[in-house]
Design a protein around this motif. Structure first.
Motif, short mmCIF file in Angstrom:
data_model
loop_
_atom_site.label_atom_id
_atom_site.label_comp_id
_atom_site.label_asym_id
_atom_site.label_seq_id
_atom_site.Cartn_x
_atom_site.Cartn_y
_atom_site.Cartn_z
N ALA A 1 0.86 -1.18 0.00
CA ALA A 1 0.00 0.00 0.00
C ALA A 1 0.90 1.24 0.00
O ALA A 1 2.06 1.17 0.42
CB ALA A 1 -0.89 0.00 1.24
N TYR A 2 0.37 2.36 -0.47
CA TYR A 2 1.18 3.57 -0.59
C TYR A 2 1.84 3.95 0.75
O TYR A 2 3.03 4.27 0.80
CB TYR A 2 0.33 4.72 -1.12
N GLY A 3 1.07 3.91 1.81
CA GLY A 3 1.59 4.28 3.12
C GLY A 3 2.74 3.38 3.55
O GLY A 3 3.71 3.83 4.16
N GLN A 4 2.61 2.10 3.19
CA GLN A 4 3.69 1.16 3.54
C GLN A 4 4.94 1.44 2.71
O GLN A 4 6.06 1.27 3.18
CB GLN A 4 3.20 -0.28 3.32
N GLN A 5 4.74 1.88 1.46
CA GLN A 5 5.91 2.24 0.65
C GLN A 5 6.65 3.42 1.27
O GLN A 5 7.88 3.46 1.28
CB GLN A 5 5.47 2.58 -0.78
N ARG A 6 5.89 4.36 1.81
CA ARG A 6 6.53 5.51 2.48
C ARG A 6 7.31 5.03 3.70
O ARG A 6 8.40 5.51 3.98
CB ARG A 6 5.49 6.55 2.93
N SER A 7 6.73 4.10 4.44
CA SER A 7 7.42 3.56 5.61
C SER A 7 8.70 2.85 5.19
O SER A 7 9.74 2.94 5.86
CB SER A 7 6.53 2.57 6.36
N LEU A 8 8.61 2.13 4.07
CA LEU A 8 9.79 1.42 3.58
C LEU A 8 10.90 2.41 3.20
O LEU A 8 12.09 2.15 3.43
CB LEU A 8 9.40 0.54 2.38
N GLU A 9 10.52 3.55 2.66
CA GLU A 9 11.52 4.57 2.35
C GLU A 9 12.25 5.04 3.60
O GLU A 9 13.46 5.24 3.59
CB GLU A 9 10.87 5.77 1.68
N VAL A 10 11.49 5.22 4.67
CA VAL A 10 12.12 5.64 5.93
C VAL A 10 13.03 4.51 6.42
O VAL A 10 14.14 4.75 6.91
CB VAL A 10 11.06 6.00 6.99
N ALA A 11 12.58 3.27 6.23
CA ALA A 11 13.40 2.12 6.63
C ALA A 11 14.73 2.13 5.89
O ALA A 11 15.79 1.88 6.48
CB ALA A 11 12.64 0.81 6.36
N LEU A 12 14.70 2.44 4.61
CA LEU A 12 15.95 2.46 3.81
C LEU A 12 16.88 3.57 4.32
O LEU A 12 18.09 3.40 4.38
CB LEU A 12 15.64 2.69 2.33
N ALA A 13 16.29 4.70 4.68
CA ALA A 13 17.12 5.81 5.19
C ALA A 13 17.74 5.43 6.53
O ALA A 13 18.91 5.72 6.79
CB ALA A 13 16.27 7.07 5.35
N LEU A 14 16.99 4.71 7.36
CA LEU A 14 17.51 4.33 8.67
C LEU A 14 18.58 3.25 8.57
O LEU A 14 19.42 3.11 9.46
CB LEU A 14 16.37 3.84 9.57
N ALA A 15 18.54 2.49 7.48
CA ALA A 15 19.51 1.40 7.31
C ALA A 15 20.94 1.93 7.24
O ALA A 15 21.89 1.20 7.50
CB ALA A 15 19.19 0.61 6.04
#
Ligand code: ATP
Ligand code: MG
Length: 253
Positions: free
Chosen positions: A148-162
């Motif tokens: 879902a779009y919201g989950q894609q946004r969360s995944l982007e934050v996850a990539l930044a935190l990695a």
């Protein structure tokens, strides 16, 4: 201590001036919100900080080091990470693979260099930890494009935190999210370590006023107000720009 400093930043795109003489200092561990109407220059400002754009004039400093001309990846290596308005995911990889790649890249371990199961496991563990923090564990085997779009946004934050940043630039992390997803994301951002310096562009004023230590308001590429949430909220220019245009802001003014 100042961690991130913009010094008289100016950005022209051909004949269009997007940013005018922006000077701003963010302390280590501070949570700074950047607000302003559409087209005010918020994303341009972040791109100058992150290295996606080079300023027409002015300088950017991180921990006192002049990073004005460093490329994006060099800034990330110094601990400055970002997410942007547009999606930046590997859509044909799974959620787990997206995060694992980012973790692995950060640790500078090419797959063929894996010698021990230990390092492989450490990367998988770090990946799982980040997925769990963002509520994405149950979606680990899903292709990023199917989220879902919201989950894609969360995944982007996850990539930044990695990349284990010390400073994080978040450009509208809740854009396009449902109210429930927005509340979830705001809660997550709130839960990040206080030691992490954060700059956040956000249109949702509930998120801004609950999260920010300080707020900077941009208008036509210029800083028109800066201070505590209370100070910015009571600033006459901010009130004039926002009153009657955004009911969410109005509620807070
Ligand atoms: N690459 C570009 N080339 C030309 N003009 C640009 C470019 N990027 C931004 N601009 C212009 O610069 C100005 C500031 O844009 P910017 O995207 O920084 O605004 P913003 O505050 O992030 O707006 P929004 O809230 O809609 O995201 C706008 O007039 C925009 O059209
Ligand atoms: Mg923008």
């Amino acid at each position: 201590m100042t961690q991130l400093k913009a010094d008289h930043l100016h950005k022209d795109f051909g004949g269009l001036t997007a940013l005018v003489d922006v000077t701003l200092e963010v302390k280590s561990g501070e949570r700074r919100a950047i607000i302003g109407p559409n087209g005010a220059g918020k994303t341009t400002f972040f791109k100058l900080l992150a290295g996606e754009h080079i300023p027409t004039s002015g300088r950017v400093y991180f921990d006192g080091q002049d990073i004005t001309h460093l490329p994006v990846h060099a800034r990330a290596n110094l601990g400055l990470s970002h997410t942007f308005q547009r999606n930046n995911l590997f859509f044909d990889l799974t959620v787990f693979e997206n995060v694992r790649l980012a973790v692995q890249h950060h640790r500078r371990l090419a797959w063929q260099m894996f010698k021990s199961a230990g390092s492989y496991q450490a990367i998988n563990e770090e990946t799982e930890k980040i997925l769990s923090q963002l509520g994405l564990s149950d979606h680990r085997q899903q292709l990023a494009r199917h989220l879902a779009y919201g989950q894609q946004r969360s995944l982007e934050v996850a990539l930044a935190l990695a990349t284990e940043p010390r400073a994080l630039l978040l450009d509208e992390p809740t854009a396009g999210m449902s109210p429930a997803e927005t509340a979830e994301m705001a809660k997550f951002i709130e839960s990040l370590p206080r030691s992490l310096t954060m700059l956040i562009v956000e249109h949702d004023m509930d998120v801004v006023f609950s999260l920010a230590d300080r707020i900077t308001a941009l208008h036509y590429g210029q800083v028109i107000a800066e201070g505590s949430p209370e100070e910015v909220r009571s600033n006459p220019m901010v009130q004039e720009i926002y009153l009657g245009t955004q009911s969410a802001v109005k509620r807070h003014l």
